[in-house]
Scaffold this motif. Structure first.
Motif, PDB file in Angstrom:
ATOM      1  N   UNK A 520       0.873  -1.177   0.000  1.00  0.00           N
ATOM      2  CA  UNK A 520       0.000   0.000   0.000  1.00  0.00           C
ATOM      3  C   UNK A 520       0.909   1.225   0.000  1.00  0.00           C
ATOM      4  N   UNK A 521       1.218   1.680  -1.203  1.00  0.00           N
ATOM      5  CA  UNK A 521       2.221   2.735  -1.356  1.00  0.00           C
ATOM      6  C   UNK A 521       1.794   4.050  -0.697  1.00  0.00           C
ATOM      7  N   UNK A 526       2.570   8.029   3.796  1.00  0.00           N
ATOM      8  CA  UNK A 526       2.125   8.808   4.957  1.00  0.00           C
ATOM      9  C   UNK A 526       2.971   8.474   6.184  1.00  0.00           C
ATOM     10  N   UNK A 527       3.339   7.203   6.336  1.00  0.00           N
ATOM     11  CA  UNK A 527       4.118   6.784   7.501  1.00  0.00           C
ATOM     12  C   UNK A 527       5.516   7.403   7.468  1.00  0.00           C
ATOM     13  N   UNK A 648      -2.808 -13.887   2.088  1.00  0.00           N
ATOM     14  CA  UNK A 648      -1.758 -13.836   3.105  1.00  0.00           C
ATOM     15  C   UNK A 648      -0.972 -12.528   3.013  1.00  0.00           C
ATOM     16  N   UNK A 649      -0.608 -12.123   1.799  1.00  0.00           N
ATOM     17  CA  UNK A 649       0.157 -10.885   1.630  1.00  0.00           C
ATOM     18  C   UNK A 649      -0.652  -9.672   2.068  1.00  0.00           C
ATOM     19  N   UNK A 650      -1.925  -9.649   1.714  1.00  0.00           N
ATOM     20  CA  UNK A 650      -2.777  -8.537   2.135  1.00  0.00           C
ATOM     21  C   UNK A 650      -2.884  -8.459   3.654  1.00  0.00           C
ATOM     22  N   UNK A 651      -3.116  -9.620   4.273  1.00  0.00           N
ATOM     23  CA  UNK A 651      -3.288  -9.651   5.721  1.00  0.00           C
ATOM     24  C   UNK A 651      -2.011  -9.235   6.441  1.00  0.00           C
ATOM     25  N   UNK A 655      -1.328  -5.848   8.725  1.00  0.00           N
ATOM     26  CA  UNK A 655      -0.814  -5.960  10.095  1.00  0.00           C
ATOM     27  C   UNK A 655       0.460  -5.139  10.267  1.00  0.00           C
ATOM     28  N   UNK A 656       1.336  -5.176   9.266  1.00  0.00           N
ATOM     29  CA  UNK A 656       2.597  -4.431   9.322  1.00  0.00           C
ATOM     30  C   UNK A 656       2.335  -2.934   9.474  1.00  0.00           C
ATOM     31  N   UNK A 657       1.482  -2.399   8.613  1.00  0.00           N
ATOM     32  CA  UNK A 657       1.195  -0.961   8.679  1.00  0.00           C
ATOM     33  C   UNK A 657       0.528  -0.588   9.999  1.00  0.00           C
ATOM     34  N   UNK A 658      -0.441  -1.387  10.400  1.00  0.00           N
ATOM     35  CA  UNK A 658      -1.206  -1.057  11.608  1.00  0.00           C
ATOM     36  C   UNK A 658      -0.321  -1.076  12.856  1.00  0.00           C
TER      37      UNK A 658
END
Length: 841
Positions: A520-521, A526-527, A648-651, A655-658
């Motif tokens: 999610x570019x 934003x991060x 799996x990649x989406x999940x 999780x990584x971003x959150x």
């Protein structure tokens, strides 16, 4: 110039620093920064230009400079302190082994690659660094231990990015006179040479000594004048050729490796194969025993009883399998040498493969290694589970949990990867002998005494060193690729020491998902661009020369780093090696790892970061599944597998971003105290990971779980002319011959429902086909919630077996009855590989 010859002019070291040469030829210096400083002080530019190589540095530094430091009081003080520590280490008598394993028998350890230091590039990645660390801790612990490997003259490749971020490979011929190696010599003083027949050629092999603290490594080298040009290239490159070359290298490692041990009269009672590359050592050991008069099967049992195999990957590409016709080209003479048939020999390695839509038998190095050993292990708890399931077809009728493959979770050599600044800080609260007790979990609780300021000051120091290193490397890369003056100048301000810095460095195999961060570019932008709480990432890693998908991942990250929203926030360094690795694990704030679970057998880079107080942020795979305790880092995703890889990649990306946004960034930039503070996470990462995932703990596990038992059993099986081996081999031959003619039927009186504590009468009837009933174990097997409970049925003496089997817990049980042949002296109850399940009667 037309070169007609070369000569090496050795330095004349003044007497007051004469032992610099001795120290340069012992890689003790590779985990001792104060020792390295003695050489870097001679000429920092030479030290850096030649890969921080003490031998080369001594060759390049002018005599005048050597004479100058010989009279420098400050240098003399530092020199004497280092040499005193070196002598104390080398002469220590009360080692861990002398106190805890005095009866341990000598171990010969075989590995295709070793990563000791970047100046000796005979490693490609984690497997080699792990092998190097294993040797270092074997030295630290005082084990009777000798390692065997290959001296690759061009090593693994030097990685160069072009202006588009595509990986290119360069191979540099090493000058052996500048390496810390010496010719190995036989007891009568001759240079060690062995020969090995590969195909129809007799190849001469030179043997080199490499000293690692108190132990030595024997390195095999075919680049000698007696060999043809092609054969001299057998030790040119690590993993650089086609399947033909790999098979020849495996013959060389296994067969010539054993012959090198014998030529040098190095004692060995236990043989440890680090991955399947070394599996062919079994051929030579069996040949030795057959030459002494044993039959093939007795020799096989004798050899296997003292052999350990460690498997390192569940990924298919990491488990070599070769066509039979290819193996024939290089193993054709071996059946006769072993007094067996091609069919019997190849059956020990058979693993049917689906190639081009057809099922064909193949010679699997992993299967051969498993069959040539009587102990095997994976490299983490989860990898042990995955391996048991992956190789259970070798034990038809067995459930995965029963397959005799254990585990020893990997570790890392603390002193190689912990910065000197952190070591100095730890020394203020840990006991004086802490480096000899790295596995002591209780000892590490003293880290709680370190203040927040002490930890942050040390970490800022190493972070600054890392950033300075990154700037130099990026400047060199840009200049080489013809970047504009503005871009080159921008490297001087690359990365911010006050920003949260996250590191990702490893092999760029696709299952390691290096590009997951960019899923999610917009969210990532934003991060990283939050003006009050910025985040920056540094990447490094090599793809195998033939792995274009892996190279594409590198290029994608490189191109992303050039985009306006990520410029200066995302950096990818070229030529990942142990030098880059040390800078990153010592300098980043967080270590990121997001492989596709469960394909990461262990991983070790995150351990090294935690030694330096950088918490892990990782998928719960490999070592982190065991290491994560809720306080010492953060998980990515759930502890599960997925049928759909995109899901799996989406999940995992979500999780990584959150976790970054909600947990990590607020904690890093926050001012909370106590358990909510960043310093608390730093302390917990140091004190929990340092002992449990030290290489010292790993090697101790190998000693206690494998080296000691194998040394004892191997000796017993080989005693009296391999009498026990002969009995086992004969028994297996007889049982396997009769097994198809045996039969088993069973009956169970099972109520529809019952209560915990009740029993169920189960009986079985056996036709043993001539096998003694005392050599058959008949048992009820209860499966409940995916776990097996076994209950032996009593032999009634007339071919019937029965028992009242307790149903201890509530739940749904599946009940079966099976028969397994057994005899005293086997390494495990499934060693014969025979199981027969009962039909209902």
């Amino acid at each position: 110039m037309n070169v007609i010859g070369k000569v090496t002019v050795l330095p004349q070291l003044p007497p007051s620093i004469a032992r610099l040469s001795e120290l340069a030829y012992n890689l003790y210096w590779s985990w001792t920064p104060h020792a390295q400083a003695l050489y870097s002080e001679l000429d920092p530019q030479v030290w850096e230009n030649f890969g921080q190589n003490p031998v080369r540095t001594l060759l390049e530094v002018p005599q005048a400079r050597l004479d100058e430091v010989a009279t420098d009081k400050g240098y003399q003080t530092r020199y004497k302190a280092v040499m005193a520590d070196f002598d104390a280490y080398m002469n220590l008598k009360k080692t861990w082994a002398s106190k805890n394993a005095p009866e341990m028998k000598p171990v010969a350890y075989f590995s295709m690659e070793y990563g000791f230091h970047e100046s000796l590039p005979i490693y490609s990645g984690g497997l080699g660094v792990l092998a190097g660390d294993h040797c270092k801790s074997a030295s630290d612990l005082g084990l009777p231990f000798t390692a065997v490997g290959m001296l690759f003259h061009q090593g693994y490749f030097r990685q160069l990015f072009d202006k588009d971020g595509w990986q290119n490979e360069a191979y540099d011929e090493m000058d052996l006179t500048t390496l810390p190696i010496t010719p190995a010599r036989t007891p009568d003083g001759q240079e060690a040479r062995v020969s090995v027949r590969i195909g129809n050629r007799e190849i001469q092999v030179r043997v080199w000594n490499l000293i690692i603290g108190r132990i030595r490594v024997l390195l095999l080298d075919t680049n000698v004048p007696e060999n043809s040009e092609e054969d001299r290239k057998l030790t040119a490159r690590l993993y650089g050729g086609n399947q033909e070359l790999r098979v020849q290298q495996y013959v060389l490692l296994g067969v010539a490796g054993i012959r090198a041990l014998r030529a040098l009269e190095v004692p060995a009672a236990v043989y440890h194969m680090n991955e399947g590359h070394a599996a062919l050592l079994g051929l030579e050991r069996i040949r030795e025993d057959v030459e002494k008069g044993l039959d093939f099967r007795t020799a096989l049992e004798t050899v296997a009883s003292s052999t350990l195999f460690t498997t390192h990957t569940p990924v298919a590409a990491g488990n070599d399998a070769f066509a039979y016709d290819l193996m024939d080209r290089y193993l054709a003479d071996w059946p006769a040498l072993l007094s067996t048939t091609r069919e019997e020999l190849y059956e020990l390695a058979r693993h049917d493969q689906n190639w081009d839509g057809q099922t064909v038998p193949a010679f699997s190095m992993t299967v051969f290694a498993l069959r040539m050993s009587r102990a095997a292990n994976g490299v983490s708890e989860l990898h042990g589970e995955v391996s048991r399931d992956m190789w259970k077809f070798l034990y038809p009728g067995a459930e995965a949990e029963e397959v005799p493959i254990g585990h020893v979770t990997n570790g890392a050599h603390n002193l190689t990867f912990t910065s000197q600044a952190m070591r100095d800080l730890l020394s203020t609260v840990l006991p004086k002998d802490w480096t000899e007790r790295l596995e002591d979990e209780q000892m590490w609780k003293a880290v709680d005494q370190l203040s927040d300021a002490q930890l942050s000051n040390v970490q800022l120091e190493t972070k600054r060193e890392m950033i300075a290193f990154i700037r130099v490397r990026m400047r060199e890369q840009m200049l080489r690729n013809g970047a504009g003056a503005a871009d080159v100048a921008a490297t001087d301000s690359l990365m911010d020491e006050n920003a949260l810095t996250i590191g990702f460095a490893r092999r760029f195999a696709t299952y390691k998902r290096a590009t997951l961060l960019f899923r999610d570019r917009e969210r990532l932008a934003r991060i990283v661009n939050n003006p009050e709480r910025p985040v920056q990432f540094v990447f490094a890693g090599k793809a195998h020369p033939a792995d274009n998908p892996g190279k594409a991942f590198i290029q994608e990250i490189y191109k992303m780093s050039q985009e306006p929203e990520f410029r200066g926030k995302i950096v990818i360094l070229e030529n990942y090696d142990m030098n880059v690795a040390r800078h990153l694990v010592q300098g980043v704030d967080i270590w990121l790892n997001n492989p596709r679970r469960p394909l990461e057998a262990s991983g070790t880079s995150g351990m090294k970061a935690s030694f330096n107080g950088s918490p892990n942020f990782s998928v719960l795979d490999g070592w982190w599944r065991e290491g994560y305790d809720g306080t010492n880092g953060w998980p990515i995703g759930e502890e599960r597998e997925y049928a759909d890889l995109n899901v799996q990649d989406d999940a995992d990306a979500y999780s990584l971003y959150q976790t970054l946004e909600d947990d990590i960034v607020p904690r890093y930039y926050g001012e909370a105290k106590g358990e909510d503070s960043w310093a608390y996470s730093v302390r917990r990462s140091i004190e929990t990971v340092s002992p449990r995932f030290s290489m010292q703990r790993q090697v101790i596990d190998y000693v206690q779980k494998f080296y000691l038992p194998l040394g004892t059993r191997g000796q017993e099986v080989a005693a009296n002319g391999s009498a026990q081996a002969h009995a086992i081999a004969g028994w297996k031959t007889w049982v396997r011959q009769q097994w198809p003619y045996t039969s088993l039927s069973a009956h169970a009186e099972l109520p529809a429902t019952c209560h915990p504590g009740q029993t169920a009468p189960i009986s079985a009837s056996v036709n043993p086909a001539g096998i003694s009933l005392d050599e058959l174990r008949v048992e009820a097997v209860l499966s409940r919630a995916g776990h097996l409970t076994r209950f032996e049925l009593e032999n009634r003496g007339d071919g019937t077996f029965s028992a009242d089997v307790p149903l201890a817990e509530s739940g749904l049980y599946s009940v079966g009855v099976r028969m397994i042949p057994e005899m005293d002296g086997l390494s495990n109850e499934l060693e014969a590989g025979l199981i027969k399940w009962a039909t209902a009667r």
